[in-house]
Design a protein around this motif. Structure first.
Motif, mmCIF file in Angstrom:
data_model
loop_
_atom_site.group_PDB
_atom_site.id
_atom_site.type_symbol
_atom_site.label_atom_id
_atom_site.label_comp_id
_atom_site.label_asym_id
_atom_site.label_seq_id
_atom_site.Cartn_x
_atom_site.Cartn_y
_atom_site.Cartn_z
ATOM 1 N N LYS A 124 0.962 -1.017 0.294
ATOM 2 C CA LYS A 124 -0.192 0.047 -0.153
ATOM 3 C C LYS A 124 1.150 0.759 -0.082
ATOM 4 C CE LYS A 124 -3.576 -0.142 3.142
ATOM 5 N NZ LYS A 124 -4.701 0.132 4.052
ATOM 6 N N ILE A 125 0.134 2.126 -1.070
ATOM 7 C CA ILE A 125 1.124 3.706 -1.044
ATOM 8 C C ILE A 125 0.945 5.001 -0.447
ATOM 9 C CG2 ILE A 125 1.799 5.653 -2.772
ATOM 10 C CD1 ILE A 125 2.137 2.902 -4.836
ATOM 11 N N LYS A 126 0.873 5.104 0.701
ATOM 12 C CA LYS A 126 0.954 5.666 1.708
ATOM 13 C C LYS A 126 1.247 7.266 1.705
ATOM 14 C CE LYS A 126 -0.016 4.346 5.593
ATOM 15 N NZ LYS A 126 0.169 3.948 6.947
ATOM 16 N N VAL A 127 2.459 7.558 1.280
ATOM 17 C CA VAL A 127 3.222 8.967 0.592
ATOM 18 C C VAL A 127 4.023 9.617 0.012
ATOM 19 C CG1 VAL A 127 3.929 10.522 1.835
ATOM 20 C CG2 VAL A 127 2.602 9.247 3.695
ATOM 21 N N ILE A 128 3.380 10.326 -1.211
ATOM 22 C CA ILE A 128 4.318 10.625 -2.567
ATOM 23 C C ILE A 128 4.937 12.042 -2.379
ATOM 24 C CG2 ILE A 128 4.223 10.837 -4.655
ATOM 25 C CD1 ILE A 128 1.752 8.498 -4.862
ATOM 26 N N ASN A 129 5.982 11.922 -2.146
ATOM 27 C CA ASN A 129 6.273 13.821 -1.879
ATOM 28 C C ASN A 129 6.097 13.730 -1.283
ATOM 29 O OD1 ASN A 129 8.298 12.428 -3.765
ATOM 30 N ND2 ASN A 129 6.877 13.748 -5.495
ATOM 31 N N GLY A 130 6.200 12.987 0.447
ATOM 32 C CA GLY A 130 5.473 13.801 1.704
ATOM 33 C C GLY A 130 3.888 14.072 1.814
ATOM 34 N N LYS A 131 3.340 14.255 0.579
ATOM 35 C CA LYS A 131 1.953 14.302 0.538
ATOM 36 C C LYS A 131 1.285 12.680 1.200
ATOM 37 C CE LYS A 131 1.979 18.319 -2.244
ATOM 38 N NZ LYS A 131 1.946 19.120 -2.996
ATOM 39 N N LYS A 132 0.237 13.241 1.743
ATOM 40 C CA LYS A 132 -0.161 11.859 1.884
ATOM 41 C C LYS A 132 -1.475 11.560 0.482
ATOM 42 C CE LYS A 132 -1.690 11.973 6.651
ATOM 43 N NZ LYS A 132 -3.139 12.073 7.896
ATOM 44 N N VAL B 92 6.432 6.238 0.384
ATOM 45 C CA VAL B 92 6.402 5.591 2.157
ATOM 46 C C VAL B 92 5.441 4.340 1.313
ATOM 47 C CG1 VAL B 92 5.750 6.034 3.988
ATOM 48 C CG2 VAL B 92 7.080 7.638 2.834
ATOM 49 N N TYR B 93 5.149 3.384 1.687
ATOM 50 C CA TYR B 93 4.769 2.336 1.328
ATOM 51 C C TYR B 93 4.444 1.425 2.649
ATOM 52 C CZ TYR B 93 8.634 0.033 0.019
ATOM 53 O OH TYR B 93 9.972 -1.176 0.550
ATOM 54 N N GLU B 94 3.689 0.591 2.898
ATOM 55 C CA GLU B 94 3.106 -0.825 3.957
ATOM 56 C C GLU B 94 3.302 -1.160 3.474
ATOM 57 O OE1 GLU B 94 -0.181 -1.041 6.777
ATOM 58 O OE2 GLU B 94 0.764 0.317 7.608
ATOM 59 N N ASP B 95 3.802 -2.984 3.182
ATOM 60 C CA ASP B 95 4.254 -4.273 2.317
ATOM 61 C C ASP B 95 2.912 -4.670 3.588
ATOM 62 O OD1 ASP B 95 4.970 -5.156 4.920
ATOM 63 O OD2 ASP B 95 6.978 -5.250 4.292
ATOM 64 N N ASP B 96 2.800 -6.550 3.141
ATOM 65 C CA ASP B 96 1.680 -6.936 3.216
ATOM 66 C C ASP B 96 1.514 -7.867 5.155
ATOM 67 O OD1 ASP B 96 3.222 -9.326 3.168
ATOM 68 O OD2 ASP B 96 2.436 -10.027 1.393
ATOM 69 N N ASP C 173 7.955 1.255 4.779
ATOM 70 C CA ASP C 173 9.435 1.370 3.928
ATOM 71 C C ASP C 173 9.401 2.790 3.078
ATOM 72 O OD1 ASP C 173 12.310 1.024 3.675
ATOM 73 O OD2 ASP C 173 11.995 -0.838 3.268
ATOM 74 N N SER C 174 10.574 3.169 2.571
ATOM 75 C CA SER C 174 10.371 3.932 1.517
ATOM 76 C C SER C 174 11.294 3.178 0.327
ATOM 77 C CB SER C 174 10.641 5.129 2.587
ATOM 78 O OG SER C 174 12.033 5.740 2.203
#
Length: 653
Positions: free
Chosen positions: A372-380, A419-423, A428-429
């Motif tokens: 799951k991708i949660k943050v891109i370039n510091g923005k949600k 910034v992402y979250e694995d299963d 991690d990022s």
């Protein structure tokens, strides 16, 4: 002021009258050899080749060669080519010697229509008894059945001399032709329907359509000709030159008119003919006034910059995939605008969450599918989506897909931090860059054009990535398997359209009686297209499932809507189709810039208001995880393959 306006309009008419609207049609002239004319008495008229080009009918009459392996080997044919010793002679002929310049002739070619079975390769061989030279070309046979019509330029043929290598005799006196085949099968066969050796030239024809008559200030004279074999046109007046999708606007010989004036008049007339004002909630009068004012601010720009500004105006106000501007290569180079690139990491939305859908470069292999991708370039991600959603003018059902593409795209020198979250819920990022090549991972299930599969004895599957002219021909190659099937799956995912004639020909195979395919209105005049049942393949008793997605558009949408008139057809998709029904026509300017418009063929009122709305599927599988998608487990296809027949009794929307 009124006088100035009148003078400008009058001068515009004078300028545009110095252009011609033309299209080009390939014709074969100066024939050296014609199979049909030489073999009329030998032809078997039970053999039929499906139509390919516009205006063609089923080609009846061919010559069938069976049991090829019983023919003699042709190892002596190519003395220095030992690899060809396993080739067998299929067919040969002699003709009166014709002197040709093979080295310098760019138009001289070989054109043929063939059907093969259990043949791996073919060699087409021309021989000159005068110089003792062979000229030959190899063709790898892609599949059993009808081959896409073959065109070879004789200039590209390899040359072999019987006595010494490197003969330079020129011109060459040709007087025989042979076809040889390589096959490992004991039951290879071959049928030839047509073969011509001659010069291919382009015939210049004037476009005959009211749009161009008005644009170029010429008298309108509509032709009465039906260009489709399987279509009845209820209106006697049918403009046959709409069969071409590319129209060239060329200055009349001896004139040097202003291209900018032509552009202005094209757009004003395109606004007049535009068919979807109500669907897009645009007022014609307002848009014409806006453009007139805008033109005053850009008319003095250099041509390339002016074209670019027009593209911005049309895109902003219409947001229509079939109405816009395509810059010529020279203008692209002059403008120097870089293009955004899709990155090696592809995202996909499931619900409101963005997940990693694919990783197309090993450099980013630590990023796992489904993360799951949660943050891109510091923005949600949610904040980015809200911003892009509100700024987009796309139809609502398409916006999330455009955001998927935009959110992880960049220029070659860019980098994107995610910034992402694995299963396992670990966060991690990493930085994504755009200067690497993308590679398709092993195990990806990608759709292929015209791929046929038999999943069991009762289900046939046929994928159509585009409505190319070869689609109907390749479909007919599997007629026996289709006839033996109880269910046929037609996969139109990602099919953004193509040749209407191709989809109409395929539609005809599912009919047992004539049925309306489209009803268009052009300037208040109604034209009805009624398709007849196919004379050579009848599949009207089959259950049919059509698979689509949000990229299924244009000719595919016309096909789906026509098919849904039948009682035994269902449409499966996870989303509505794209919603773009009109046909695109390219108007090529003298500068090679293109203005493409969609008002020439009228509005298909039979299909309802699909433009920007799309077609709602009759069955909508729910995607719950990334692995449900096409490159992986493909839940949509699994639904279509469901052995239960519950889908047949569902009520269509």
């Amino acid at each position: 002021m009124k006088l100035l306006s009148f003078l400008f309009c009058f001068s515009s008419l004078i300028v545009t009258a110095q252009f011609e609207a033309v299209f080009y049609e390939d014709v074969i002239t100066d024939t050296i050899y014609s199979f049909k004319s030489e073999n009329q008495e030998k032809l078997n008229y039970d053999l039929v080749f499906p139509p390919y080009e516009y205006g063609e009918k089923h080609l009846r009459g061919g010559l069938h060669v069976n049991e090829i392996l019983k023919d003699k080997k042709v190892s002596a044919l190519f003395p220095s080519k030992k690899a060809i010793e396993d080739y067998r002679l299929v067919w040969s002929t002699s003709f009166e010697g014709k002197s040709v310049d093979l080295e310098n002739s760019s138009n001289l070619g070989l054109f043929c229509r063939l059907e093969t079975k259990n043949i791996e390769k073919l060699h087409f061989v021309l021989f000159s008894d005068d110089s003792k030279e062979w000229y030959y070309k190899e063709l790898k046979v892609p599949e059993n059945g009808f081959l896409t019509p073959i065109q070879f330029n004789l200039k590209d043929f390899s040359r072999e001399n019987a006595f010494f290598k490197g003969s330079n005799s020129n011109p060459t006196l040709l007087n025989s032709f042979s076809i040889v085949a390589s096959t490992k099968s004991s039951n290879g066969s071959f049928s030839i329907y047509d073969l011509i050796i001659g010069n291919k030239n382009q015939k210049r024809l004037k476009v005959n359509h009211r749009f161009f008559k008005a644009l170029l200030n010429q008298e309108e004279t509509l032709l009465k000709k039906n260009v489709y074999e399987l279509i009845d046109v209820t209106n006697e007046i049918y403009d046959n030159t709409l069969i071409t999708g590319t129209i060239n606007l060329e200055p009349i010989e001896g004139s040097n008119p202003d291209e900018k004036t032509l552009i202005y008049e094209i757009l004003n007339l395109a606004f007049e003919y535009y068919p979807f004002y109500s669907e897009k909630k645009i007022k014609k009068r307002v848009i014409k006034m806006k453009f007139s004012s805008y033109w005053d601010t850009i008319r003095d720009l250099e041509l390339c910059e002016l074209i670019s500004k027009i593209d911005e105006f049309v895109s902003k106000n219409f947001n229509d995939a079939h109405f816009g501007v395509e810059l010529a290569s020279a203008c692209k180079n002059e403008m120097g605008k870089p293009s955004k690139l899709r990155g090696p990491v592809r995202g996909v939305f499931i619900g409101k969450e963005l997940y990693v859908g694919a990783v197309l470069n090993e450099k980013f292999s630590k990023l796992k599918i489904g993360s799951k991708i949660k943050v891109i370039n510091g923005k949600k991600v949610s904040h980015i989506v809200d911003s892009l959603w509100n700024n987009s003018k796309s139809a609502e059902h398409r916006r999330i897909k455009y955001i998927e593409r935009e959110i992880l795209s960049g220029y070659k020198s860019d980098s994107t931090h995610i910034v992402y979250e694995d299963d396992t819920n670990l966060t991690d990022s990493l930085f994504i860059t755009y200067n690497q090549k993308s590679r398709i991972p092993k195990g990806f299930k990608l759709l292929k054009h015209c791929e046929f599969k038999k999943f069991n004895d009762s289900i046939s599957y046929f994928s159509i990535k585009n409505w190319y002219l070869d689609t109907y021909l390749k479909f007919m190659n599997h007629s026996h398997e289709l006839i033996d099937s109880k269910r046929i799956i037609l996969d139109l995912r990602g099919n953004g359209g193509g040749e209407d004639l191709s989809s109409i020909r395929l539609f005809s195979t599912f009919l047992d009686t004539s049925l309306t395919y489209s009803k268009t209105v052009i300037n208040g005049e109604e034209q009805l297209l009624v398709v007849k049942p196919n004379p050579y393949l009848r599949l009207s008793d089959k259950k049919v499932i059509i698979i689509g997605d949000w990229l299924t558009a244009c000719s595919s949408e016309s096909f789906i809507m026509a098919m849904l008139q039948l009682p035994n057809v269902q449409f499966i998709s996870t989303a509505k189709t794209y919603g773009s029904m009109a046909t695109r026509y390219n108007l090529v300017l003298p500068s090679k810039n293109i203005i493409y418009i969609n008002g020439l063929a009228g509005k298909n009122v039979l299909m309802g208001e699909i433009e920007d709305s799309g077609i709602e599927p009759t069955i909508k599988p729910q995607i719950q995880k990334v692995r449900d998608l096409l490159p992986y487990e493909d839940k949509v296809l699994s639904t279509a393959l469901d052995p239960m027949d519950h889908w047949l009794i569902m009520t269509k929307n």
